[in-house]
Design a protein around this motif. Structure first.
Motif, short mmCIF file in Angstrom:
data_model
loop_
_atom_site.label_atom_id
_atom_site.label_comp_id
_atom_site.label_asym_id
_atom_site.label_seq_id
_atom_site.Cartn_x
_atom_site.Cartn_y
_atom_site.Cartn_z
N MET A 1 0.84 -1.20 0.00
CA MET A 1 0.00 0.00 0.00
C MET A 1 0.87 1.25 0.00
SD MET A 1 -3.03 1.02 -0.17
CE MET A 1 -3.29 2.75 -0.44
N ARG A 2 1.83 1.28 0.96
CA ARG A 2 2.78 2.38 1.04
C ARG A 2 3.56 2.52 -0.26
NH1 ARG A 2 4.61 5.22 5.52
NH2 ARG A 2 6.71 5.76 4.92
N LYS A 3 3.99 1.37 -0.78
CA LYS A 3 4.78 1.36 -2.00
C LYS A 3 3.97 1.88 -3.18
CE LYS A 3 8.64 -1.59 -3.05
NZ LYS A 3 9.15 -2.94 -3.19
N ALA A 4 2.71 1.44 -3.25
CA ALA A 4 1.83 1.88 -4.34
C ALA A 4 1.62 3.40 -4.26
CB ALA A 4 0.49 1.16 -4.26
N GLY A 5 1.46 3.91 -3.05
CA GLY A 5 1.29 5.35 -2.88
C GLY A 5 2.50 6.11 -3.37
N PHE A 6 3.70 5.60 -3.08
CA PHE A 6 4.93 6.25 -3.52
C PHE A 6 5.04 6.22 -5.04
CE2 PHE A 6 9.48 6.25 -4.50
CZ PHE A 6 9.83 7.45 -3.94
N ALA A 7 4.74 5.04 -5.63
CA ALA A 7 4.79 4.91 -7.08
C ALA A 7 3.84 5.90 -7.73
CB ALA A 7 4.44 3.48 -7.50
N LEU A 8 2.66 6.05 -7.12
CA LEU A 8 1.67 6.98 -7.65
C LEU A 8 2.20 8.41 -7.62
CD1 LEU A 8 -1.31 7.13 -8.70
CD2 LEU A 8 -1.91 7.84 -6.38
N SER A 9 2.87 8.78 -6.52
CA SER A 9 3.38 10.15 -6.42
C SER A 9 4.48 10.39 -7.46
CB SER A 9 3.87 10.45 -5.00
OG SER A 9 4.90 9.56 -4.65
N VAL A 10 5.27 9.36 -7.75
CA VAL A 10 6.28 9.50 -8.82
C VAL A 10 5.59 9.77 -10.15
CG1 VAL A 10 8.06 8.31 -10.16
CG2 VAL A 10 7.99 8.04 -7.67
N VAL A 11 4.54 8.99 -10.44
CA VAL A 11 3.80 9.17 -11.70
C VAL A 11 3.21 10.58 -11.77
CG1 VAL A 11 1.78 8.43 -13.01
CG2 VAL A 11 3.29 6.72 -11.97
N VAL A 12 2.65 11.04 -10.64
CA VAL A 12 1.99 12.35 -10.64
C VAL A 12 2.98 13.47 -10.92
CG1 VAL A 12 0.84 14.05 -9.15
CG2 VAL A 12 0.06 11.68 -9.18
N ILE A 13 4.19 13.41 -10.36
CA ILE A 13 5.10 14.53 -10.59
C ILE A 13 5.81 14.45 -11.94
CG2 ILE A 13 5.49 15.10 -8.14
CD1 ILE A 13 8.37 13.89 -8.73
N VAL A 14 6.02 13.24 -12.46
CA VAL A 14 6.76 13.13 -13.72
C VAL A 14 5.85 13.31 -14.94
CG1 VAL A 14 8.17 11.62 -15.17
CG2 VAL A 14 8.56 11.69 -12.71
N SER A 15 4.57 12.91 -14.83
CA SER A 15 3.75 12.89 -16.04
C SER A 15 3.50 14.26 -16.68
CB SER A 15 2.43 12.15 -15.79
OG SER A 15 1.85 12.56 -14.61
N PRO A 16 3.31 15.37 -15.94
CA PRO A 16 3.12 16.63 -16.67
C PRO A 16 4.32 16.94 -17.56
CG PRO A 16 2.58 16.93 -14.37
CD PRO A 16 3.19 15.57 -14.49
N ALA A 17 5.54 16.67 -17.08
CA ALA A 17 6.73 16.97 -17.87
C ALA A 17 6.70 16.21 -19.19
CB ALA A 17 7.99 16.62 -17.08
N ILE A 18 6.45 14.91 -19.11
CA ILE A 18 6.53 14.10 -20.33
C ILE A 18 5.31 14.30 -21.22
CG2 ILE A 18 5.55 12.00 -19.26
CD1 ILE A 18 8.41 12.01 -21.79
N LEU A 19 4.12 14.52 -20.60
CA LEU A 19 2.89 14.59 -21.40
C LEU A 19 2.88 15.81 -22.32
CD1 LEU A 19 0.14 13.32 -18.95
CD2 LEU A 19 1.11 12.18 -20.95
N VAL A 20 3.40 16.94 -21.85
CA VAL A 20 3.41 18.13 -22.72
C VAL A 20 4.27 17.87 -23.96
CG1 VAL A 20 4.12 20.55 -22.91
CG2 VAL A 20 2.89 19.77 -20.89
#
Lengths: 268, 301
Positions: A1-20
């Motif tokens: 659960m903790r790990k999934a939350g961390f993975a999610l936060s990585v996705v959230v901060i990196v995705s705007p950079a790559i998506l644009v």
């Protein structure tokens, strides 16, 4: 659960950079109907290079690309020629007051250099020439190179230089044959950062350049307006402007990080 | 190099002469800096006391340009816009950049690659970035409004709205420059000592307490550096604003820099523009000094 939350936060901060960037790529590879569709079409099917062909064939992108290489290349070369010795002198003479000058230059808005230089170029008949652009881009490149080189020479050990001096070498010989070869990593970082920030500059080209001497960023804004061109070619042009810089960044990613965070240097 | 600390033979004046020789290395750079940086500074101050449009004769007017600025509604509004933009464009990247740095400080798979991707916006050409954001902001065909509709929100006018234009431009700025804050804070995290954490953990401190009472105070100097750099850059922001909104709609997003550009290169009103530059520079310098003063006083954190 903790790990999934961390993975999610990585996705959230990196995705705007790559998506644009991916959206930029998607726009450049689609035809106009798909680009204006609502809801948006995300994956180009089939992808087309027509937009790239169009900006190069109808808008002399090749010429602007060459102008950018000439202006940023020459401005960087001049900056290296004067900035490497200056950085060495500042580091060895402990003349750190000179770097304060560089910091103040860093704080001054780029436009404020442009008004006086524009006036002088007008008097000299240099407006609309590449020479005027190269001279103005020195405002960006020289402080970066001096700042990075001064910092880099500081970190080099002095013992080798002193040994050479005792053997009778003069100050210039010591600089040329002892310090300079050791400074290679610093020179590479300084060169690439100076080139990138010069390449990215928009306003100098927008004001000083004529029709045939525009640099890429100025050309993309002045020539390829939304009135004349559709989204696809505009996105293609945006990619042509920024791809060289992104590639350079990837090549020396680690060194750039060091150079940027130590001085907080950013041109313009 | 078997005896690295060998003393240099001492002769009177030797060190002074050597120091002077080192100064000569800086001479070519000083000539260039004098021509393209110091000369423009002096020329700007000089021009700011003249009434001068390019192509006409200059008249000495003393401080009149400055006095006019003090009552110029449009200029005063541009200062308000600049401060509003700067406040948001400093605070948001600081918060997000610190959060990102805390994430990238931990070990996880593909960390290097993902950090590389995260820092890409920072190096991208501002004009190219601005073009893409312009298309994304489009009220009818823009992808942002589509994303809003996916989560059940009404469409927004983004940069076409008087009230939303500055927050929208801040969004671009945040996207563009949060990576720089992240890198500075990450450098700070790498320099943190490990001992305080070990003893605090032994005493049963929670993760939040560790951050609040150990990490945050030790990071404060780095956060201040990031805040100074961000403040200077946000005040100077030009390319993205110029390309995306041109200071509009109306003058809703006209910052000092945009106003300056119009005065200088649309109206060629060199005297007035130079006075704007001087005032602008004093504002930047003042804010940077305030932040550096805060840095001296960071004991309270």
């Amino acid at each position: 659960m903790r790990k999934a939350g961390f993975a999610l936060s990585v996705v959230v901060i990196v995705s705007p950079a790559i998506l644009v960037f991916l959206w930029m790529l998607s726009l450049s590879l689609k035809n106009e109907i798909d680009n204006l569709a609502y809801p948006p079409v995300f994956v180009p099917t089939p992808p087309t290079l027509a937009n790239f062909v169009q900006v190069f064939s109808e808008n002399s992108m090749g010429l602007y690309f060459w102008n950018s290489i000439v202006v940023s290349g020459l401005a960087t070369l001049v900056a290296l020629a004067v900035g490497i010795p200056a950085g060495y002198g500042i580091a060895r003479a402990n003349a750190h007051k000179l770097t304060v000058l560089i910091l103040i230059a860093r704080m001054t808005p780029a436009l404020s250099y442009l008004i006086p230089l524009f006036t002088v170029f007008q008097l000299l008949g240099l407006n609309n020439t590449l020479t005027a652009l190269v001279i103005t881009h020195l405002v960006i490149t020289v402080p970066i190179v001096v700042y990075i080189m001064a910092g880099h020479f500081e970190t080099l050990p002095r013992e080798l230089e002193e040994a050479a001096q005792i053997d009778g070498a003069n100050v210039w010989t010591v600089f040329r044959y002892v310090a300079l070869p050791l400074a290679r990593p610093g020179i590479i970082v300084g060169t690439i950062l100076a080139f990138i920030f010069s390449w990215n500059n928009f306003v100098f080209g927008a004001v000083l350049a004529g029709r045939a001497t525009r640099t890429l960023p100025a050309a993309v804004y002045n020539v390829l307006t939304f009135e004349q061109l559709a989204w696809g070619p505009l996105a293609a042009a945006a990619i042509v402007v920024t791809l060289p810089v992104l590639l350079l960044t990837i090549v020396i990613q680690k060194e750039i990080v060091v150079g940027l965070t130590h001085g907080g240097v950013k041109g313009g | 190099m078997n005896s690295p600390a060998l003393p240099i033979p001492y002769r009177p004046g030797f060190l002074a002469r050597r120091r002077r020789a080192y100064y000569f290395f800086a001479v070519p750079a000083l000539v260039v800096v004098g021509a393209v940086i110091i000369f423009p500074w002096l020329f700007t101050v000089w021009m700011s006391v003249f009434d001068w449009r390019i192509g006409s004769v200059a008249h000495f007017v003393g401080l009149e340009n400055y006095i006019k600025l003090a009552t110029n509604q449009r200029f005063l509004e541009s200062i308000v816009h600049t401060f509003y933009f700067t406040l948001l464009a400093v605070i948001l990247p600081l918060i997000l950049g610190t959060a990102a740095a805390l994430i990238f400080h931990r070990e996880f798979p593909f960390r290097g690659v993902l950090r590389g991707i995260f820092t890409m916006p920072m190096m991208a050409t501002p004009v190219a970035v601005a073009l893409v954001w312009t298309m994304m902001f489009h009220p009818q065909q823009g992808v942002l409004n589509y994303l809003l509709s996916l989560v059940g929100l009404p469409p927004s006018l983004w940069v076409y709205s008087q009230t939303l234009v500055i927050p929208s431009l801040v969004l671009v700025e945040v996207w563009h420059w949060t990576p720089l804050v992240m890198l500075i804070v990450l450098g700070g995290l790498a320099a943190l000592p490990t001992e305080p954490y070990e003893s605090a953990k032994l005493d049963g401190a929670t993760e939040w307490q560790l951050f609040r009472y150990i990490t945050f105070p030790l990071l404060a100097p780095f956060l201040i550096v990031a805040a100074v750099i961000r403040t200077i850059d946000a005040l100077k922001a030009f390319d993205t604003i110029y390309v995306i909104s041109q200071g509009g709609p109306g003058t809703a997003s006209e910052t000092i820099n945009l106003y300056l550009y119009l005065q200088a290169f649309a109206f060629y009103n060199v005297g007035n523009a130079s006075a704007v530059v001087v005032v602008f520079f004093i504002i930047i310098l003042a804010l940077a000094l305030v932040l550096l003063h805060v840095r001296e006083k960071t004991k309270w954190i």
